[in-house]
Scaffold this active site. Structure first.
Site, mmCIF file in Angstrom:
data_model
loop_
_atom_site.group_PDB
_atom_site.id
_atom_site.type_symbol
_atom_site.label_atom_id
_atom_site.label_comp_id
_atom_site.label_asym_id
_atom_site.label_seq_id
_atom_site.Cartn_x
_atom_site.Cartn_y
_atom_site.Cartn_z
ATOM 1 N N GLU A 125 -2.917 8.461 -30.090
ATOM 2 C CA GLU A 125 -3.678 7.569 -29.127
ATOM 3 C C GLU A 125 -3.041 7.078 -27.819
ATOM 4 O O GLU A 125 -2.510 7.170 -27.637
ATOM 5 C CB GLU A 125 -2.864 5.896 -30.008
ATOM 6 C CG GLU A 125 -4.259 4.608 -28.999
ATOM 7 C CD GLU A 125 -3.621 3.203 -30.092
ATOM 8 O OE1 GLU A 125 -4.234 2.704 -30.447
ATOM 9 O OE2 GLU A 125 -2.553 3.159 -30.397
ATOM 10 N N ALA A 265 5.842 1.390 -31.221
ATOM 11 C CA ALA A 265 5.436 1.461 -31.910
ATOM 12 C C ALA A 265 3.998 2.482 -32.604
ATOM 13 O O ALA A 265 3.280 2.201 -32.017
ATOM 14 C CB ALA A 265 5.742 1.139 -33.420
ATOM 15 N N MET A 266 3.847 3.261 -33.373
ATOM 16 C CA MET A 266 1.993 3.361 -33.775
ATOM 17 C C MET A 266 1.526 3.210 -35.436
ATOM 18 O O MET A 266 2.597 3.461 -35.947
ATOM 19 C CB MET A 266 1.949 4.928 -33.503
ATOM 20 C CG MET A 266 0.412 5.367 -33.293
ATOM 21 S SD MET A 266 -0.192 4.694 -33.024
ATOM 22 C CE MET A 266 -1.699 5.399 -32.949
ATOM 23 N N GLU A 267 0.116 2.981 -35.529
ATOM 24 C CA GLU A 267 -0.254 2.887 -36.596
ATOM 25 C C GLU A 267 -0.911 3.438 -37.380
ATOM 26 O O GLU A 267 -2.262 3.256 -38.069
ATOM 27 C CB GLU A 267 -1.013 1.012 -36.494
ATOM 28 C CG GLU A 267 -2.210 1.601 -35.890
ATOM 29 C CD GLU A 267 -2.304 1.277 -34.837
ATOM 30 O OE1 GLU A 267 -3.617 1.228 -34.156
ATOM 31 O OE2 GLU A 267 -1.091 1.282 -34.015
ATOM 32 N N ASN A 268 0.189 4.435 -37.504
ATOM 33 C CA ASN A 268 -1.016 5.759 -37.942
ATOM 34 C C ASN A 268 -1.098 5.441 -39.632
ATOM 35 O O ASN A 268 0.071 4.808 -40.664
ATOM 36 C CB ASN A 268 -0.109 7.344 -38.406
ATOM 37 C CG ASN A 268 0.943 7.719 -36.952
ATOM 38 O OD1 ASN A 268 -0.002 7.287 -36.153
ATOM 39 N ND2 ASN A 268 2.304 7.122 -36.263
ATOM 40 N N HIS A 298 3.617 -6.458 -37.282
ATOM 41 C CA HIS A 298 2.443 -5.519 -35.695
ATOM 42 C C HIS A 298 2.029 -3.721 -36.952
ATOM 43 O O HIS A 298 0.080 -4.232 -36.395
ATOM 44 C CB HIS A 298 3.086 -5.766 -35.067
ATOM 45 C CG HIS A 298 2.340 -5.271 -33.232
ATOM 46 N ND1 HIS A 298 1.592 -5.894 -32.637
ATOM 47 C CD2 HIS A 298 1.118 -4.164 -33.936
ATOM 48 C CE1 HIS A 298 0.861 -5.400 -31.910
ATOM 49 N NE2 HIS A 298 0.277 -4.143 -32.620
ATOM 50 N N GLU A 299 3.086 -3.551 -37.243
ATOM 51 C CA GLU A 299 2.210 -2.074 -37.575
ATOM 52 C C GLU A 299 1.564 -2.402 -38.889
ATOM 53 O O GLU A 299 0.067 -2.280 -39.081
ATOM 54 C CB GLU A 299 2.636 -1.203 -37.340
ATOM 55 C CG GLU A 299 3.666 -0.908 -36.290
ATOM 56 C CD GLU A 299 2.825 -0.803 -35.021
ATOM 57 O OE1 GLU A 299 1.383 -0.067 -35.249
ATOM 58 O OE2 GLU A 299 3.355 -1.674 -33.439
ATOM 59 N N HIS A 302 -0.841 -3.868 -38.917
ATOM 60 C CA HIS A 302 -2.326 -2.628 -38.649
ATOM 61 C C HIS A 302 -2.886 -1.970 -39.456
ATOM 62 O O HIS A 302 -4.791 -1.475 -39.943
ATOM 63 C CB HIS A 302 -2.243 -1.204 -37.215
ATOM 64 C CG HIS A 302 -2.460 -2.025 -36.432
ATOM 65 N ND1 HIS A 302 -3.691 -2.409 -35.525
ATOM 66 C CD2 HIS A 302 -1.718 -2.063 -35.605
ATOM 67 C CE1 HIS A 302 -3.253 -2.897 -34.253
ATOM 68 N NE2 HIS A 302 -1.624 -2.325 -34.103
#
Length: 856
Positions: A125, A265-268, A298-299, A302
């Site tokens: 992202e 963090a990242m919502e992959n 949060h993730e 998503h």
């Protein structure tokens, strides 16, 4: 370069021409530590005869074939592959070598200093999948993906589909992943290395078994509290499946903690990556546990809002982030042990309110012209303000209607893309409310309105009228509807009791509060009781005076911190002297039981004494604050989170020889505090303080670094070495931060913290760097990736000197630079303007503090 950017018009035009069906991607991670082999096959339909382009960042393209015809490597120019004369159905095949990154973008490669093991992870992202495979890099061109990864023997590979058994080919292990669900390129993921972890599973609401995994580097596995993470995840699954009314939309759920991460963090989809500072190697405070749980939720939120349904273009980024922010706090408060999560939300809200008062504030539903615009919009408005506004929207349409509309929206657009208009349409259907006016003032206009009480008394002291007065953010801006509570509090002996409370809709310039009429005037009248509204709030003079005198009698943490938030905003606006705020905040500390709020108060104290106190009295104020914090640390309950946090705050804010001597005594064990755990993280905080104060040595840094040979240990050592009070050291650190691209981002930011260590006490030391900073801006922006350049420009801006060094006007120098560089990137201009405004606000607050000192 145009090829690294993408405009909304280009994306829209490409989406009109093509429809992407499927990616076959093969990566070979056994080809060395610099490059990896990337092979991509994309099937897509197109308008026959049309032209478009694909995206790829690579310095070594071997072949490009379109529908079997070799186009030659020259078709790849400026990070784009030109595709002409398309057929109705097309196959694009690209063979290239792509490059590992060390900036937390693309495919990041890291060697763990603790054991020499190598790890990789992706971060795509906004536009960085193109650094790993050939893509059509925009969110509305969704497709399915099949991935094959060849890795060194012993490595595990994770992606969006479940990890298959490895095929052993000598020293190479090959992982062939099943086809994924339909998704956007930016939420695809590749994580590879000798990760270790824990497996588990749960049963989804539709009866499927969902495999779970929690993973980290081998050197951190002893600290991985996987069961606590899995417990939070289970609670989140149950909560979100119920609230959304839709079963988890993917096949498995891995959570992987990775090093040198740029974000939290990242919502992959099904393959979440987290900053591995969330693996606590020392005893975490309750605030740290709550923050991590919030990030986990949060993730997870998503997976439905963002991954299952994705915004069509980045102007609706807030639909992703604001919803995840709102839903994670709702899930924390209602589905986990963190039942006072909305109190902790005040810390996030503080971020949004600060961002919203900058000259570069923007609407929640921002206009995003290109990728450069979106990169700087991952901010407090997109996250915290948006979540606050969603809280208002839930009250406005009703909770049942809100989730009914949300379910319809997610169902209608599953595995596809949608817009804000699509969401509002479903909420209007469910609630029967027209949301056009609401959307205009809350989502399409920037800024924050101000609310203040207006009180008129009868002769007998009862209230003839209480009204809420609303003031616009700027001339011509709209006033907004707020759902909020107004309450009155008075002392009954030594106990503060609530006299009245009314929840009402505040709209327009003036809103009466009927329940207050005829009541005896309360000692303290508080707008936004319960913190439901998003607004700047003021107290009347008598209420503020009472609250200041009796802050330690306000037992409820949320109520107390609403008062502190009001005082803090007044201090930032130059309406309350910094010295007065410091007295109020320090008095509030002993009674604070919510560690998130203690963290916020300590942050504000540090910012006030570092930037808002008048120049003539700053050294004295620093000394007093340091002494108070040491006293509070020594008085805190043994082994408590407050003790831990106050000791570290005292170390960060120490300035006098006596204070540094006390910090050193704690470090060496000459002084002991019952229950204080002198773990590695605490010792580093103490040692960095000692070095800053000239009572810590290189020998002590080297000894602790030898004991703590981890990534974190090396970063802390870099911060300590940069904190030495030497002109030669500062010059070396400045030059390295600004020019050495080999330094990992986290190490660079540690060095930055050490660089500015003496700014509060000897700001003249930094004068030589002001001109050098502005002279370096163009080069920094051109030579670094966006995330690195953004942070260098932001963190090295000399706002710390604003008002504290005669003859240095960083605002004027910023303005001169902008005037001299009219063609500068809009993102760079935005950062400079924001830092100039920080400097302006500092000087205004300092002037208010001078007036307070003069009047006394």
């Amino acid at each position: 370069m145009p090829g690294l950017n993408l405009t909304r018009e280009e994306a829209s035009a490409r989406a009109e021409v093509i429809r992407v069906l499927h990616y076959d991607i093969a990566l070979d991670l056994t080809t060395g530590s610099t490059d990896f082999a990337s092979s991509t096959r994309i099937e897509f339909d197109a308008n026959e005869g049309a032209c478009t382009f694909a995206d790829l960042v690579s310095n070594k393209v071997h072949s490009i074939r379109l529908n079997g015809v070799e186009l030659g490597a020259q078709a790849h120019q400026d990070h784009r592959i030109t595709l002409n004369d398309l057929a109705e159905h097309n196959v694009l095949e690209v063979e290239a070598d792509c490059q590992y990154m060390h900036t937390g973008e693309g495919l990041h490669r890291f060697t763990d200093p603790a054991d020499g093991k190598d790890y990789c992870y992706s971060q795509f992202e906004v536009p960085d999948a193109r650094r790993v495979y050939t893509t059509f890099e925009q969110p509305d061109l969704k497709a399915t993906f099949t991935l094959t990864v060849t890795a060194p023997a012993g490595w595990t590979v994770f992606s969006n589909a479940p990890t298959p058994a490895a095929e052993v080919d000598g020293e190479r292990w090959i992982y062939r992943f099943a086809e994924t669900e339909k998704m956007s390129t930016y939420i695809t993921a590749i994580v590879a290395g000798p990760y270790e972890g824990v497996r588990d599973s749960l049963v989804s609401s539709d009866g499927r078994t969902i495999d779970l995994g929690v993973w980290c580097r081998a050197s951190l596995i002893e600290h991985l509290d996987a069961q606590r993470i899995i417990d939070t995840t289970r609670k989140g699954f149950a909560f979100f499946e119920q609230q959304y009314g839709i079963a988890y939309p993917f096949t498995k759920y891995d959570q992987i903690f990775v090093p040198e991460y740029n974000a939290g963090a990242m919502e992959n989809a099904g393959c979440i990556t987290f900053r591995d500072s969330y693996v606590f190697r020392t005893r975490p405070t309750s605030a740290q546990l709550e923050t991590r749980a919030n990030t986990i939720l949060h993730e997870l939120a998503h997976m439905w809002f963002g991954d299952l349904v994705t915004m069509k273009w980045w102007n609706d980024l807030w639909l992703n982030e604001s919803f995840a922010e709102f839903m994670s706090h709702l899930a924390l408060a209602e589905g986990t042990e963190f039942t006072d999560a909305w109190t902790g939300f005040m810390l996030r809200k503080d971020w949004g309110l600060k961002q919203d008062q900058l000259p570069t504030t923007h609407p929640i539903a921002a206009t995003i012209r290109d990728l450069a615009d979106i990169e700087v919009n991952f901010d407090g408005i997109t996250y915290a303000k948006g979540a606050s506004v969603l809280r208002q929207l839930v009250s406005y349409v009703g909770r049942d209607a809100f989730f009914t509309g949300l379910h319809a929206y997610l169902t209608a657009h599953s595995y596809a893309n949608a817009t804000l208009a699509d969401l509002l349409l479903e909420l209007e259907k469910a609630s029967g409310r027209d949301l056009d006016a609401w959307s205009k003032v809350w989502l399409q206009e920037a800024g924050v309105t101000l609310l203040r009480p207006q009180i008129r008394l009868n002769e007998d002291g009862t209230m003839a009228e209480l009204a809420v007065i609303q003031e616009a953010f700027s001339q011509g801006a709209s006033l907004r509807p707020h759902r909020m509570r107004v309450a009155g509090y008075s002392l009954d002996g030594d106990t503060l009791v609530q006299d009245f409370r009314e929840e009402l809709d505040v709209d327009g310039e003036r809103t009466p509060v009927p329940s207050a009429v005829g009541r005896k005037r309360s000692d303290m009248i508080l707008l936004n009781d319960g913190d439901l509204a998003y607004a700047k709030v003021r107290m009347d003079e008598d209420s503020l005076a009472f609250a200041t005198k009796n802050i330690d009698r306000i037992a409820d943490s949320l109520t107390r911190n609403i008062v502190l938030a009001c005082a803090w905003d007044m201090t930032r606006d130059g309406e309350m002297a910094a010295h007065d705020y410091l007295r109020l905040a320090i008095t509030a500390i002993p009674g604070e039981q919510n560690m998130s709020m203690l963290d916020l108060t300590l942050r504000h104290i540090e910012e006030a004494v570092r930037t808002f106190v008048s120049p003539a009295t700053r050294l004295e104020a620093l000394a007093k604050v340091g002494t108070h914090l040491l006293f509070l640390a020594r008085a805190a309950a043994a082994a408590s989170d407050a003790q831990n946090m106050l000791v570290r705050a005292a170390a960060r804010m120490a300035t006098t020889p006596e204070q540094f001597a006390s910090i050193k005594a704690l470090y060496t064990g000459e002084e002991t505090l019952q229950g204080l755990d002198l773990d590695l993280d605490c010792r580093w905080t103490l040692l960095i303080s000692m070095v800053r104060g000239g009572v810590g040595s290189e020998a002590e840094i080297a000894a602790l670094e030898a004991e703590d040979g981890t990534m974190t240990g090396h970063q802390n050592a870099a911060a300590a070495r940069a904190a030495v009070a030497s002109a030669d050291v500062k010059r070396a650190v400045f030059d390295a931060v600004m020019t050495d691209q080999s330094i990992p981002n986290d190490t660079r930011w540690a060095m930055v913290s050490g660089f500015w260590a003496q700014a509060r006490t000897t700001p003249d030391m930094y004068v030589p760097f002001v001109g050098d900073y502005f002279d370096s801006l163009e080069r920094v922006w051109e030579e670094n990736t966006f995330h690195t350049a953004e942070d260098i420009v932001t963190l090295m801006f000399p706002s710390a000197l604003a008002g504290y060094v005669e003859g240095v006007d960083v605002e004027a120098q910023g303005a001169a630079w902008l005037d001299a560089h009219p063609e500068a990137s809009a993102a760079l201009v935005r950062i400079i303007r924001e830092r100039m405004d920080v400097a302006r606000r500092q000087r205004a607050a300092q002037a208010a503090d001078v007036q307070e000192a003069t009047s006394h």
